[in-house]
Design a protein around this motif. Structure first.
Motif, mmCIF file in Angstrom:
data_model
loop_
_atom_site.group_PDB
_atom_site.id
_atom_site.type_symbol
_atom_site.label_atom_id
_atom_site.label_comp_id
_atom_site.label_asym_id
_atom_site.label_seq_id
_atom_site.Cartn_x
_atom_site.Cartn_y
_atom_site.Cartn_z
ATOM 1 N N ASN A 85 15.432 -10.041 6.286
ATOM 2 C CA ASN A 85 16.876 -10.251 6.360
ATOM 3 C C ASN A 85 17.146 -11.576 7.052
ATOM 4 N N ASN A 86 17.686 -12.547 6.334
ATOM 5 C CA ASN A 86 18.013 -13.858 6.888
ATOM 6 C C ASN A 86 19.477 -13.976 7.301
ATOM 7 N N LEU A 87 20.190 -12.868 7.279
ATOM 8 C CA LEU A 87 21.602 -12.870 7.654
ATOM 9 C C LEU A 87 21.740 -12.715 9.166
ATOM 10 N N ASN A 88 22.861 -13.166 9.706
ATOM 11 C CA ASN A 88 23.121 -12.995 11.132
ATOM 12 C C ASN A 88 23.124 -11.518 11.488
ATOM 13 N N ALA A 89 22.687 -11.217 12.692
ATOM 14 C CA ALA A 89 22.637 -9.828 13.159
ATOM 15 C C ALA A 89 24.045 -9.261 13.264
ATOM 16 N N GLY A 90 24.131 -7.948 13.143
ATOM 17 C CA GLY A 90 25.411 -7.271 13.299
ATOM 18 C C GLY A 90 26.118 -6.975 11.993
ATOM 19 N N VAL A 158 7.394 -9.473 -1.824
ATOM 20 C CA VAL A 158 8.275 -9.615 -0.665
ATOM 21 C C VAL A 158 9.623 -10.112 -1.157
ATOM 22 N N GLY A 159 10.635 -9.932 -0.308
ATOM 23 C CA GLY A 159 11.972 -10.380 -0.670
ATOM 24 C C GLY A 159 12.700 -10.948 0.528
ATOM 25 N N ASN A 160 13.701 -11.741 0.257
ATOM 26 C CA ASN A 160 14.544 -12.342 1.283
ATOM 27 C C ASN A 160 15.996 -12.140 0.911
ATOM 28 N N HIS A 179 21.395 -22.279 0.933
ATOM 29 C CA HIS A 179 21.491 -21.109 1.815
ATOM 30 C C HIS A 179 21.266 -21.537 3.264
ATOM 31 N N ASN A 180 22.071 -22.468 3.711
ATOM 32 C CA ASN A 180 21.985 -23.001 5.063
ATOM 33 C C ASN A 180 22.648 -22.045 6.055
ATOM 34 N N GLY A 182 25.513 -21.064 8.522
ATOM 35 C CA GLY A 182 26.938 -21.378 8.395
ATOM 36 C C GLY A 182 27.793 -20.402 9.147
ATOM 37 N N ASN A 183 29.076 -20.636 9.102
ATOM 38 C CA ASN A 183 30.021 -19.796 9.822
ATOM 39 C C ASN A 183 30.662 -18.728 8.956
ATOM 40 N N THR A 184 30.182 -18.567 7.737
ATOM 41 C CA THR A 184 30.752 -17.525 6.884
ATOM 42 C C THR A 184 30.337 -16.173 7.419
ATOM 43 N N ASN A 185 30.963 -15.134 6.935
ATOM 44 C CA ASN A 185 30.656 -13.790 7.419
ATOM 45 C C ASN A 185 29.793 -13.061 6.414
ATOM 46 N N PRO A 186 28.618 -12.612 6.720
ATOM 47 C CA PRO A 186 27.957 -12.602 8.021
ATOM 48 C C PRO A 186 27.263 -13.920 8.359
ATOM 49 N N GLY A 187 26.951 -14.760 7.393
ATOM 50 C CA GLY A 187 26.296 -16.047 7.654
ATOM 51 C C GLY A 187 24.783 -15.895 7.755
ATOM 52 N N ASN A 188 24.092 -16.986 7.585
ATOM 53 C CA ASN A 188 22.632 -16.997 7.658
ATOM 54 C C ASN A 188 22.171 -17.379 9.059
ATOM 55 N N SER A 189 21.100 -16.743 9.514
ATOM 56 C CA SER A 189 20.546 -17.051 10.828
ATOM 57 C C SER A 189 19.553 -18.195 10.728
#
Length: 189
Positions: A85-90, A158-160, A179-180, A182-189
């Motif tokens: 999971n490369n998305l921001n936590a939460g 594997v997957g991302n 896929h940088n 960013g400040n979008t929701n949830p955004g990438n970490s």
């Protein structure tokens, strides 16, 4: 020869009483017909509304059934364990172990919610293997993806999961996906 005279008491036509009775009977029959028409129209409306309600319920059940059957589908991956999971936590994407979860009386206006985790099947393929993990993805042209979409990229081992931060359609024969962070929701970490 004798002349026959009509009796003065012989009637020719309707009397006032007979006319009033005929009008009263006509009004009663007309009132009955109007009542019958009104009741039939109201019954038709009720039946039509019930039919629409059943049709909408049938549509909703078909829609939900398809999505619920797809829960825990990760493309050619056999398990969500191999997904990074490369998305921001939460975000709702933090826990892949529970493909189906729900809440009771906590949604909008106290409604119930159901959360399904899956990868929607598509015919989108990575056309050029990126040189680095952070390089843009070049995928099938006319992919119908958009900025802020969350995607799963997999090679069946594997997957991302990542969020599209910039989408450039038909860039040199590919759809280009950045896929940088960013400040979008949830955004990438």
């Amino acid at each position: 020869m004798k002349k026959s005279c009509k009796s003065i008491n012989q009637q020719s036509g309707l009397s006032l009483i007979e006319l009033m009775i005929a009008i009263t009977l006509g009004l009663l029959i007309t009132a009955g017909m109007i009542t019958l028409f009104t009741n039939s129209k109201q019954s038709y409306r009720v039946q039509e509304n019930l039919s629409r309600l059943q049709e909408n319920g049938h549509f909703a059940m078909n829609f939900l059934t398809q999505d619920i059957r797809m829960a825990d589908y990760w493309g050619c991956l056999t398990s969500s364990v191999a997904i990074t999971n490369n998305l921001n936590a939460g975000s709702v994407f933090d826990d892949f172990a529970n493909a189906v979860s729900g809440t009771d009386n906590t949604g909008l206006n106290g409604s119930d919610t159901i959360t399904l985790k899956m990868a929607a099947p598509s015919e989108i393929y990575v056309k050029q293997v990126p040189a680095t993990v952070s390089a843009d993805l070049k995928v099938t042209i006319d992919s119908n993806l958009a900025e802020d979409d969350i995607i799963l990229v997999s090679d069946c081992e594997v997957g991302n999961i990542t969020q599209i931060t910039n989408f450039n359609p038909n860039a040199g024969g590919f759809d280009n996906i950045a896929h940088n962070t960013g400040n979008t929701n949830p955004g990438n970490s």
